[in-house]
Design an enzyme around this catalytic site. Structure first.
Site, PDB file in Angstrom:
ATOM      1  N   ASP A 113      23.398  38.211  27.015  1.00 29.79           N
ATOM      2  CA  ASP A 113      25.021  38.010  27.200  1.00 29.79           C
ATOM      3  C   ASP A 113      25.620  37.695  25.213  1.00 29.79           C
ATOM      4  O   ASP A 113      24.559  36.948  24.049  1.00 29.79           O
ATOM      5  CB  ASP A 113      25.482  36.649  27.360  1.00 29.79           C
ATOM      6  CG  ASP A 113      26.487  36.695  28.122  1.00 29.79           C
ATOM      7  OD1 ASP A 113      27.223  35.829  28.559  1.00 29.79           O
ATOM      8  OD2 ASP A 113      27.418  37.524  27.447  1.00 29.79           O
ATOM      9  N   ASP A 214      30.613  41.028  25.982  1.00 25.91           N
ATOM     10  CA  ASP A 214      31.658  39.657  26.331  1.00 25.91           C
ATOM     11  C   ASP A 214      32.914  39.805  26.033  1.00 25.91           C
ATOM     12  O   ASP A 214      32.898  40.902  24.284  1.00 25.91           O
ATOM     13  CB  ASP A 214      31.247  38.270  25.030  1.00 25.91           C
ATOM     14  CG  ASP A 214      32.377  37.671  25.678  1.00 25.91           C
ATOM     15  OD1 ASP A 214      31.958  36.628  26.770  1.00 25.91           O
ATOM     16  OD2 ASP A 214      32.835  36.816  24.759  1.00 25.91           O
ATOM     17  N   GLU A 265      32.445  42.963  29.657  1.00 25.39           N
ATOM     18  CA  GLU A 265      33.298  42.089  30.429  1.00 25.39           C
ATOM     19  C   GLU A 265      34.268  43.048  30.121  1.00 25.39           C
ATOM     20  O   GLU A 265      34.710  42.691  28.936  1.00 25.39           O
ATOM     21  CB  GLU A 265      33.180  40.841  29.948  1.00 25.39           C
ATOM     22  CG  GLU A 265      33.924  40.008  30.992  1.00 25.39           C
ATOM     23  CD  GLU A 265      34.523  38.602  29.865  1.00 25.39           C
ATOM     24  OE1 GLU A 265      34.155  39.079  28.773  1.00 25.39           O
ATOM     25  OE2 GLU A 265      33.990  37.839  30.652  1.00 25.39           O
ATOM     26  N   HIS A 329      30.374  32.094  35.383  1.00 28.26           N
ATOM     27  CA  HIS A 329      30.324  30.477  34.739  1.00 28.26           C
ATOM     28  C   HIS A 329      31.640  30.793  34.424  1.00 28.26           C
ATOM     29  O   HIS A 329      31.863  29.627  33.934  1.00 28.26           O
ATOM     30  CB  HIS A 329      29.238  31.039  34.013  1.00 28.26           C
ATOM     31  CG  HIS A 329      29.866  32.072  32.620  1.00 28.26           C
ATOM     32  ND1 HIS A 329      29.750  33.431  32.108  1.00 28.26           N
ATOM     33  CD2 HIS A 329      30.511  31.665  31.142  1.00 28.26           C
ATOM     34  CE1 HIS A 329      30.168  34.256  31.604  1.00 28.26           C
ATOM     35  NE2 HIS A 329      30.370  32.866  30.840  1.00 28.26           N
ATOM     36  N   ASP A 330      32.685  31.890  34.306  1.00 29.63           N
ATOM     37  CA  ASP A 330      33.895  31.623  34.118  1.00 29.63           C
ATOM     38  C   ASP A 330      35.439  31.556  35.619  1.00 29.63           C
ATOM     39  O   ASP A 330      36.016  30.970  35.292  1.00 29.63           O
ATOM     40  CB  ASP A 330      35.049  33.077  33.308  1.00 29.63           C
ATOM     41  CG  ASP A 330      34.386  32.883  31.841  1.00 29.63           C
ATOM     42  OD1 ASP A 330      33.973  33.662  31.718  1.00 29.63           O
ATOM     43  OD2 ASP A 330      33.864  31.451  31.170  1.00 29.63           O
TER      44      ASP A 330
HETATM   45  O1  TEU Z   1      35.173  35.131  28.671  1.00 32.68           O
HETATM   46  C1  TEU Z   1      36.001  36.125  28.104  1.00 32.68           C
HETATM   47  C2  TEU Z   1      37.731  35.432  28.883  1.00 32.68           C
HETATM   48  O2  TEU Z   1      37.556  34.527  28.825  1.00 32.68           O
HETATM   49  C3  TEU Z   1      38.111  36.756  29.672  1.00 32.68           C
HETATM   50  O3  TEU Z   1      38.259  37.991  29.285  1.00 32.68           O
HETATM   51  C4  TEU Z   1      37.753  36.449  30.896  1.00 32.68           C
HETATM   52  O4  TEU Z   1      36.598  36.407  30.652  1.00 32.68           O
HETATM   53  C5  TEU Z   1      38.245  37.334  31.750  1.00 32.68           C
HETATM   54  O5  TEU Z   1      39.953  37.391  32.164  1.00 32.68           O
HETATM   55  C6  TEU Z   1      37.446  36.639  33.515  1.00 32.68           C
HETATM   56  O6  TEU Z   1      38.895  35.539  33.606  1.00 32.68           O
HETATM   57  C7  TEU Z   1      33.722  35.537  27.853  1.00 32.68           C
HETATM   58  C8  TEU Z   1      32.995  34.451  28.213  1.00 32.68           C
HETATM   59  O7  TEU Z   1      32.663  34.780  29.747  1.00 32.68           O
HETATM   60  C9  TEU Z   1      33.641  33.093  28.688  1.00 32.68           C
HETATM   61  O8  TEU Z   1      32.342  31.736  28.934  1.00 32.68           O
HETATM   62  C10 TEU Z   1      33.988  32.540  26.708  1.00 32.68           C
HETATM   63  O9  TEU Z   1      34.793  31.206  26.878  1.00 32.68           O
HETATM   64  C11 TEU Z   1      35.061  34.024  26.555  1.00 32.68           C
HETATM   65  O10 TEU Z   1      34.350  35.677  25.909  1.00 32.68           O
HETATM   66  C12 TEU Z   1      35.049  33.735  24.398  1.00 32.68           C
HETATM   67  O11 TEU Z   1      34.072  33.840  24.270  1.00 32.68           O
END
Ligand code: TEU
Length: 562
Positions: A113, A214, A265, A329-330
């Site tokens: 990641d 990410d 992502e 994880h989000d």
């Molecule tokens: O998440 C990115 C983010 O918050 C959004 O793209 C969100 O994930 C998406 O709209 C889905 O809800 C990434 C990581 O997965 C997250 O854990 C981090 O906190 C964030 O980036 C910052 O690096």
């Protein structure tokens, strides 16, 4: 090379090109919550190594490892302060090398990641950049004058009311899409880009098998930071002009030189936008996570889910590749948010898995979903770790809102729901650690854990094993065309669709409801020979020619004319 920007819709009747990562099942390891080998309360890579047989036992092909790079850890590793060293909490570079070797020794692959939209503010690059306006790395980040000490515009970030933070040293604002401590990199700077590409090659040359990229849709920023009409709609952070130029350059300079998989992502993308990232003619990424469900569908809505699946199948199929997931994880645990984590938890966990593994795209299993782990409700904000939730709680309470009301509003979608420690057994802390864990365990670990699931005749883990084994045995599950059966297209509970590849046709029947259902197959289907390949009720099939009598949350996979 000219940048290819035109894009078409997908081709629903095509047979996709073959690739190992299309046939794979991915298991996401949020290592800090997976298994703690040394009792410090944090999961770690040694602990992951100890559990690799558990992951391999599912039939997993690829492990997605959340960030392990050096970091102050304010956003659980998504605030990187050194891209080429490992966070001591996770282990050492030597242990990482051992992990990679052990993953490969089991015939699995490892993707890392990687966060290249921003760094930690503790990164030496940022410390140099902020040291003076004429520092050579000043332009590696995004600095702007304000307007009479006000931020350059009214944008809010994912985690804070403004994307701008005033720096008293050099009397300018810097831009951050997430927390104040996560300044965005300036991708307009060619020197910065080349340094990122060199770092990517550093990890690929070590033998990793790809990256989960990410927040990759945020790399480009607009020329002028105009005020947003609605600052709360933060889609303005994504898909800005120039993004695909960067991704095509990244592909040329890095990915094209290795046999690796990249998954982006990509929040706030439509199928039309999405195809620009994964169109196999364009040379950018291999697949993507879109968030038209997890970001935009707060609770289960079958009709909306069906519509999203149709859009993305028609938008990508035959030209690009997608993913299937309902938690990570989000995002809180799928059986709680999108299924039934009460009376029908086991059946519901299996139904959701059947759906994700039989719909088009690569399925992603988030640690713990394979035993039906659920979301959690901690009693106070002090029990929560997630910076996004804590920042939002402070922001709302500072407006004078009732703290308990704010807490209850934020709890269902708190990212901590899916970050509680993996539940291995019913011993203290769920067998995750011999010491107090960094985050409170879900109190239901005494009832929901790997050991108890394994001892159950209805084991969710064993169901996942059988589901994943089918994928390896039948190509139709990967490359088969997708089509819904007309009578149930608008059914709010029944999801009935086929996957077809050559002479092979599968019929998937899902009853996403707390009540039983009777399903009268159309004449043309009713009398066909069929083999029940998998059923989460493990019961006998119904008589051919008669109706299908489905229990609550029952899922079936049929091989027709089998
Ligand atoms: O998440 C990115 C983010 O918050 C959004 O793209 C969100 O994930 C998406 O709209 C889905 O809800 C990434 C990581 O997965 C997250 O854990 C981090 O906190 C964030 O980036 C910052 O690096």
């Amino acid at each position: 090379m000219t940048i290819k920007h035109e894009t078409q819709q997908g081709n629903p009747s095509a047979t996709p090109t073959k690739a190992w990562w299309k046939e794979a099942v991915v298991y996401q390891v949020y290592w800090r919550s997976f298994y703690d080998s040394d009792g410090d309360g944090f999961g770690d890579m040694e602990g992951l190594i100890e559990k690799l047989d558990y992951i391999q036992g599912l039939g997993i092909d690829i492990i997605w490892l959340n960030p392990v790079f050096e970091s102050p850890d304010l956003d659980n590793g998504y605030d990187i302060s050194d891209y080429e060293s490992v966070m001591p909490k996770a282990g050492t570079m030597e242990i990482w090398e051992k992990l990679l070797a052990e993953v490969h020794a089991r015939g699995m692959k490892l993707i890392m990641d990687l966060v290249v939209n921003h760094t930690s503010m503790a990164h030496p690059w940022f410390l140099e950049s902020r040291s003076s306006r004429d520092n050579p790395k000043r332009d590696w980040y995004i600095w702007r004058d304000g307007q009479d000490l006000h931020p350059p515009n009214n944008w809010r970030s994912y985690f804070t009311p403004s994307t701008w933070e005033w720096d008293v040293e050099t009397e300018q604002f810097y831009f951050h899409s997430f927390a104040t401590e996560q300044p965005d990199l300036n991708w307009e700077n060619p020197e910065l880009r080349q340094e990122i590409y060199r770092m990517m090659r550093f990890w690929l040359d070590k033998g990793i098998d790809g990256f989960r990229l990410d927040a990759i849709a945020l790399l480009a920023k607009p020329e002028s930071f105009e005020d947003a009409q609605n600052p709360e709609d933060i889609a303005y952070l994504t898909n800005n002009p120039g993004l695909h130029d960067y991704l095509q350059e990244m592909h040329r300079e890095v990915f094209s030189r290795y046999d690796v998989v990249t998954v982006g992502e990509t929040a706030f993308v439509s199928p039309e936008d999405g195809l620009k990232f994964v169109d196999e003619e364009r040379g950018e990424l291999n697949m993507l996570f879109h968030f038209e469900v997890c970001d935009e569908m707060p609770t289960w809505d079958m009709l909306r889910f069906k519509q999203v699946q149709r859009r993305w199948y028609d938008g990508l199929w035959g030209r690009g590749w997608g993913s299937q997931f309902l938690n990570n994880h989000d995002h809180t645990r799928q059986v709680t948010r999108y299924g039934n984590d009460g009376a029908f938890r086991v059946q519901s966990a299996k139904l959701l898995a059947t759906m994700l593994h039989t719909l088009p795209g690569t399925p992603y299993v988030y640690q713990g979903e394979e035993i039906g782990m659920t979301g959690v409700r901690f009693p106070s904000i002090n029990h929560y770790n997630d910076i996004a939730m804590r920042n939002r709680y402070e922001e709302e309470v500072s407006k004078g809102r009732d703290p308990q009301e704010v807490l209850e509003e934020l709890q269902p979608l708190s990212r901590d729901n899916s970050r509680t420690p993996m539940q291995w057994n019913d011993s203290e802390h769920g067998g995750f650690s011999s010491g107090p864990p960094w985050i409170y365990p879900n109190p239901n670990y005494k009832d929901i854990n790997v050991e108890k699931d394994g001892a159950s005749p209805d084991s969710v883990y064993r169901y996942y094993q059988r589901l994943i084994a089918l994928r390896k045995q039948y190509e139709v599950m990967v490359y088969g065309n997708f089509e819904e059966l007309e009578p149930w297209r608008e059914d709010e509970h029944l999801y009935v669709y086929t996957r077809t590849l050559g002479e092979e046709t599968w019929l998937i029947v899902l009853n996403h409801a707390d009540q039983p259902a009777i399903l009268e197959l159309p004449e043309s289907w009713r009398n066909q020979e069929r083999v029940l390949l998998l059923d989460n009720y493990a019961g006998a099939d119904d008589e051919i020619g008669g109706p299908l009598q489905l229990g609550p949350h029952e899922a079936r996979i049929y091989r027709m004319n089998g």
